[in-house]
Design an enzyme around this catalytic site. Structure first.
Site, PDB file in Angstrom:
ATOM      1  N   ASP A 119       0.894  -1.092   0.033  1.00 46.04           N
ATOM      2  CA  ASP A 119       0.010   0.056  -0.190  1.00 46.04           C
ATOM      3  C   ASP A 119       0.737   1.395  -0.060  1.00 46.04           C
ATOM      4  O   ASP A 119       2.026   1.270   0.241  1.00 46.04           O
ATOM      5  CB  ASP A 119      -0.931   0.065   1.016  1.00 46.04           C
ATOM      6  CG  ASP A 119      -2.330   0.704   1.005  1.00 46.04           C
ATOM      7  OD1 ASP A 119      -2.358   1.639   0.048  1.00 46.04           O
ATOM      8  OD2 ASP A 119      -3.186   0.241   1.785  1.00 46.04           O
ATOM      9  N   ASP A 145     -11.023   1.611  -2.994  1.00 48.25           N
ATOM     10  CA  ASP A 145     -11.339   1.698  -1.670  1.00 48.25           C
ATOM     11  C   ASP A 145     -13.043   1.751  -1.677  1.00 48.25           C
ATOM     12  O   ASP A 145     -13.736   1.118  -0.887  1.00 48.25           O
ATOM     13  CB  ASP A 145     -11.088   2.470  -0.919  1.00 48.25           C
ATOM     14  CG  ASP A 145      -9.516   2.069  -0.352  1.00 48.25           C
ATOM     15  OD1 ASP A 145      -8.914   1.055  -0.564  1.00 48.25           O
ATOM     16  OD2 ASP A 145      -8.816   3.004   0.333  1.00 48.25           O
TER      17      ASP A 145
HETATM   18  C1  GLA Z   1      -5.649   1.763   2.178  1.00 44.53           C
HETATM   19  C2  GLA Z   1      -6.115   0.489   1.410  1.00 44.53           C
HETATM   20  C3  GLA Z   1      -7.372  -0.137   1.958  1.00 44.53           C
HETATM   21  C4  GLA Z   1      -6.717  -0.657   3.144  1.00 44.53           C
HETATM   22  C5  GLA Z   1      -6.273   0.652   4.100  1.00 44.53           C
HETATM   23  C6  GLA Z   1      -5.577  -0.008   5.224  1.00 44.53           C
HETATM   24  O1  GLA Z   1      -6.662   2.765   2.239  1.00 44.53           O
HETATM   25  O2  GLA Z   1      -6.766   1.098   0.089  1.00 44.53           O
HETATM   26  O3  GLA Z   1      -7.743  -1.161   1.123  1.00 44.53           O
HETATM   27  O4  GLA Z   1      -5.766  -1.676   3.064  1.00 44.53           O
HETATM   28  O5  GLA Z   1      -5.402   1.406   3.512  1.00 44.53           O
HETATM   29  O6  GLA Z   1      -5.248   1.036   6.156  1.00 44.53           O
END
Ligand code: GLA
Length: 719
Positions: A453, A521
């Site tokens: 990420d 997300d």
């Molecule tokens: C980001 C990612 C999510 C999740 C969060 C965790 O927003 O896109 O899918 O993994 O971080 O903090």
């Protein structure tokens, strides 16, 4: 014949580029678009009538238009000398000549030099007939005795014809990435710059240009930069009615200074043309990504395991027995990979702390991750782990030990994003540390998958203290690639997902090191239709993370039925992102049914030819197996329409002479609509057969569909 000029042509199957050579002078651009032959043409050089009031020898677009030599549009190179005895800013205007040319069937390499300016430059063009993608890059070589500062070097500079007036650019925000915006090109330049240090949610480094930009018909040009840092792309009108399209890396002031003998190679630009509209163009890019970009563990892509991601199911609430139960419940519905998302490492109970401390949290995992990993593996599932290696929270052990490891500008306040700072990956001790941590985790546990990420834009990103440091965007991106490369070399069996708060880093640069993109997300199927449509314009479905989220969508608050959520997620790399333990028995069965359907069709979708379209309140997707033996079709009704009847569902691209059995995978129920038809009865009973010709020409009449619903039909050729 002697009046005519030769042209150098690189030809694919439906796409070609043509240059007009001029001896030592730079070749002129004659064509980029539909396939042309290499017959001699009337030359532009010398044979173009000079209009009144023009400069003598007014130049047409050549392969490297430069500043100050009579070219008044944007140059392909901008730069000047610094620290020269004559002062800064000299050699700002270049005049290159051709020193050497290498021509092979599908490749053209032009070695240029500006002797006076002390510069060499290599332009590289390779057109792959199997994909119709033209890969281009440029490499600048400082042959002078003083530093040369580069402000811009186009990775691609190509002409577009006057009729290419429509453009699809990308825009977006967090939870609404890959939005397509159609505009008409005008007298001013169309331009897009990204200065966020990553592609960002505002859009990937991609653009599409055409005449009408219809789904399946008409000319369409595409351009994409394989680079995960900053970028610029622009389309600018020229004085002859054409336009030039340039794209490359956006460079911060002073970010790139070449010492004598140093070189700068641009990222690769991927250009393509299709006479078959947006779907033809997407097909070219999908073939290209599959053939030339992705590097799968084991050398080839196996069936993409359906995964469960813990994020929206449990967020930071990690509890061993609960997680084990979640994994077991996931295995029961057919999940094949369990991905432990954020919240597992030392002190991580919210997004306010702990990034950098990559060992299991002692309170949640008193015996480390092993009991969970063993449980998951014992169920026959793969194990995946979330990490965000490029970042550090000020509230972390890592930051307390090494406050100087974060990118910063001396004397300026640090700018936080999601409570975190970006680590200075240009320092070897930082990347060594990160490598050791990740390598340690991968050695300690049988981990099959990392979700990598990256949750903030770069801002005060500078290295070196002098004058508050030099911009570090470019070096960050290169160091990231190097770290990913090192990790993949040490652990070639591990698959990596590229996530940046969703789809903030989705480009063909990062995809050389990763095999999946977390698209967004947003797990809202209605919003996802548009998000995924934009994603699929350049990138193929097998790397598009698509999850079935909770009924009440966490990011939009909408409530959506399982069939709609699943019907939309089915066309990507499927995942489940909800707490399966909370589902009742019927819902678990329904979810298991959708996962089974995905498994039955994933081979078609993940290797197939994708076709998408939209009209009014409807959207549709079709994945056709490359051998034409099967197709999966989905129709989505997003919103109601006044029209009383649904349009027929045409399914082109199958073998006209073969017969296909239609299998109804899902028919949405419509309140108050009880009537059936013989056709529907046969569809429902699985006895409907049609030829590929019938499906392409007349299609299937469809029943009414309620808003926020999906209809899915599978077609398989009879033996
Ligand atoms: C980001 C990612 C999510 C999740 C969060 C965790 O927003 O896109 O899918 O993994 O971080 O903090």
């Amino acid at each position: 014949m002697t009046d005519l000029a030769d042209v150098w042509v690189l030809a694919g199957s439906a796409c070609a580029m043509a240059l007009e050579p001029r001896g030592e002078g730079l070749p002129l651009w004659r064509h980029f678009g539909a396939r042309v032959s290499a017959d001699p043409v009337w030359p532009l050089a010398g044979a173009r009538p000079l209009p009144p009031n023009a400069l003598e020898g007014d130049p047409a677009l050549d392969v490297l238009p430069c500043e100050g030599q009579g070219w008044f549009a944007h140059p392909a190179l901008r730069g000047s000398r610094v620290g020269d005895a004559n002062g800064d800013g000299t050699d700002w205007s270049q005049r290159f000549e051709v020193a050497q040319v290498r021509r092979e069937a599908n490749l053209l390499a032009l070695h240029l030099e500006d002797r006076l300016g002390g510069l060499g430059l290599l332009l590289h063009y390779a057109l792959d007939p199997a994909t119709d993608v033209l890969t281009t890059w440029a490499e600048l070589d400082n042959r002078g005795s003083t530093d040369f500062r580069v402000d811009w070097l186009a990775a691609a500079c190509v002409p577009l014809p006057p009729e290419a007036e429509q453009v699809i650019g990308f825009t977006g925000r967090w939870t609404l990435e890959f939005q397509q915006s159609r505009e008409r090109l005008g007298v001013a330049a169309w331009r897009r710059d990204c200065r966020r240090g990553r592609n960002g949610h505002e859009g990937p480094p991609s653009v599409i240009v055409g005449t009408d930009l219809a789904d399946d018909l008409g000319p369409a040009w595409g351009a994409h930069l394989g680079w995960s840092g900053n970028h610029s792309l622009f389309i600018e009108p020229l004085t002859d009615g054409r336009r030039q399209l340039q794209l490359g890396e956006w460079l911060a002031p002073g970010e790139l200074v070449l010492a004598p003998g140093e070189r700068y190679r641009t990222p690769e630009a991927f250009l393509s043309f299709s006479p078959q509209g947006l779907n033809g163009l997407a097909g070219n890019y999908h073939r290209h990504v599959r053939k030339a970009v992705l590097k799968w563990p084991g050398g080839r892509m196996g069936p993409r395991p359906v995964l469960l991601n813990t994020w929206e199911g449990v967020y930071f609430e990690h509890e061993m027995e609960g997680l084990k139960a979640l994994a077991s419940a996931a295995a029961d519905v057919g999940v094949e990979r369990f991905v432990l998302d954020d919240g597992w490492f030392h002190g991580r109970h919210s997004d306010r702390s702990s990034l950098g401390d990559w060992w299991a949290d002692e309170s949640k995992y008193p015996r480390g991750l092993s009991p969970l990993v063993e449980h998951v593996r014992g169920l026959g599932l793969q194990f995946g782990l979330w990490v965000e290696p490029e970042m550090v929270n000020p509230d972390s052990e890592l930051y307390r030990a090494h406050p100087d490891w974060a990118l910063a500008m001396a004397g300026r306040p640090a700018i936080l994003g999601r409570n975190q700072l970006v680590l200075d990956l240009t320092r070897a001790e930082v990347t060594d540390h990160l490598f050791d941590r990740l390598d340690g985790l991968l050695r300690e546990h049988p981990i099959d998958y990392l979700k990598w990420d990256m949750n903030r834009d770069l801002a005060t990103a500078a290295v070196g203290a002098g004058h508050r440091g030099r911009a570090a965007y470019r070096r960050h991106t290169l160091a990231l690639y190097a770290l990913l490369g090192r990790l993949r070399e040490a652990h070639p069996g591990v698959e990596i997902e590229s996530c940046a708060s969703g789809g903030g880093r989705a480009d063909m640069g990062i995809l050389r090191h990763t095999q999946r993109v977390w698209t967004s997300d947003c797990n809202d199927a209605l919003a996802r239709i548009g998000i995924q449509s934009g994603f699929l314009r350049f990138l193929p479905p097998e790397i598009m993370g698509a999850h079935i989220g909770p009924a009440r969508v966490h990011t939009t608050g909408r409530t959506l039925g399982l069939a709609f959520r699943a019907g939309v997620a089915l066309f990507g790399h499927l995942g489940v992102e909800l707490d399966v333990r909370e589902l009742g028995p019927d819902e678990r069965d329904e979810l298991a049914g959708w996962i089974a359907r995905h498994k039955a069709w994933r081979d078609t979708v993940h290797h197939g030819v994708l076709r998408q379209g939209a009209h009014g309140g409807l959207s549709w997707l079709q994945s056709t197996a490359e051998d034409g033996a099967a197709a999966l079709v989905a129709v989505y009704r997003r919103v109601e329409e006044a029209a009383r009847y649904m349009p027929a569902l045409q399914v082109p691209g199958l073998d006209p002479a073969r017969t296909y059995r239609a299998e109804l995978l899902h028919l949405p129920g419509v309140p108050h609509s009880a009537t059936s038809t013989p056709l529907l009865d046969r569809l429902v009973s699985g006895t409907l057969t049609l030829s590929g010709a019938q499906l392409a020409q007349f299609g299937l009449p469809l029943p009414p569909m309620p808003p926020e619903s999906a209809l899915l039909i599978g077609l398989r050729a009879l033996a």
